[in-house]
Design an enzyme around this catalytic site. Sequence first.
Site, PDB file in Angstrom:
ATOM      1  N   ASP A  24       0.801  -1.239   0.000  1.00 10.66           N
ATOM      2  CA  ASP A  24       0.000   0.000   0.000  1.00 10.66           C
ATOM      3  C   ASP A  24       0.833   1.289   0.000  1.00 10.66           C
ATOM      4  OD1 ASP A  24      -1.824  -1.994   0.218  1.00 10.66           O
ATOM      5  OD2 ASP A  24      -2.790  -1.289   2.043  1.00 10.66           O
ATOM      6  N   LYS A 129      -6.813  -4.678  -3.375  1.00  7.27           N
ATOM      7  CA  LYS A 129      -7.474  -5.420  -2.284  1.00  7.27           C
ATOM      8  C   LYS A 129      -8.478  -4.517  -1.562  1.00  7.27           C
ATOM      9  CE  LYS A 129      -3.655  -4.505   0.930  1.00  7.27           C
ATOM     10  NZ  LYS A 129      -4.273  -3.604   1.891  1.00  7.27           N
ATOM     11  N   CYS A 162      -2.182  -2.686   7.636  1.00  8.67           N
ATOM     12  CA  CYS A 162      -2.162  -3.631   6.512  1.00  8.67           C
ATOM     13  C   CYS A 162      -0.934  -4.527   6.495  1.00  8.67           C
ATOM     14  CB  CYS A 162      -2.290  -2.868   5.200  1.00  8.67           C
ATOM     15  SG  CYS A 162      -3.946  -2.166   5.018  1.00  8.67           S
TER      16      CYS A 162
HETATM   17  N1  TIU Z   1      -2.597   0.228   4.256  1.00  9.25           N
HETATM   18  C1  TIU Z   1      -3.097   0.445   5.452  1.00  9.25           C
HETATM   19  O1  TIU Z   1      -2.458   0.211   6.461  1.00  9.25           O
HETATM   20  N2  TIU Z   1      -4.364   1.008   5.486  1.00  9.25           N
HETATM   21  C2  TIU Z   1      -4.801   1.822   6.494  1.00  9.25           C
HETATM   22  O2  TIU Z   1      -5.950   2.265   6.504  1.00  9.25           O
HETATM   23  N3  TIU Z   1      -3.892   2.134   7.448  1.00  9.25           N
HETATM   24  C3  TIU Z   1      -4.015   3.002   8.486  1.00  9.25           C
HETATM   25  O3  TIU Z   1      -3.140   3.020   9.335  1.00  9.25           O
HETATM   26  N4  TIU Z   1      -5.058   3.806   8.523  1.00  9.25           N
END
Ligand code: TIU
Length: 220
Positions: A24, A129, A162
């Site tokens: 991400d 995802k 994530c």
């Molecule tokens: N990629 C991921 O960790 N998505 C989130 O929403 N993370 C947060 O820490 N908000």
Amino acid sequence: MPIVKAKPFDFELNINHTALICIDMQRDFIMAGGFADTLGNKIANVQSCIPVIAKLQEAFRRNTLPVIHTKECHKPDLSDLPVAKRNRGNPSLRIGDRGNLGRILIDGEAGSDFIHENYPREDELVISKPGKDSFYRTELLDYLYTRNIGSLVFTGVTTEVCVQTTMRNANDRGFDCLLVEDGTDSYFPEFKEMTLRSLTSQGGIVGYTCKSEDLLEMLK
Ligand code: TIU
């Protein structure tokens, strides 16, 4: 087999059966004006992993090892977005709304795309995802089985959301998991610290962590 200095024990790098997973590294989580920023998260805290991930991507590519990229995003019609996820926290801007970087966390919009420093190469797997777990409603497991990959090197954001969620799910599916300490960041440094500690506690209950320099040493 090359041995990487790691916690809680050294990690045997099964080099031809290992992939790098970059979780991400999206504008909405990292850039000024992105979704995370509009929610008041400290994006300054998630910048230092960027050059580390770039170096690891370069090393994996040089060794012709797979580099996998995930992005958390939803379909434009929001059919894969649970109502609870959209509404949680009652944010001023919600997933699917129009933000500074297009519609927030919608696949194909500017904000859901990757930051240029860690951008996927055309031949690399990109997983879209709808959840925090990269295995949930994705093709990741099939891809890894097809290529006989048994070890995953984890990087990306955020450590306790994530990255951790995917690492725990990979562990349950039988993968050896190595998280690169300086290749992951959180808006909350104390959560990052506790996540690294909890993943490696109890004799590596979920997996291993290492410093990028110790891994890069083995990927000459
Ligand atoms: N990629 C991921 O960790 N998505 C989130 O929403 N993370 C947060 O820490 N908000």
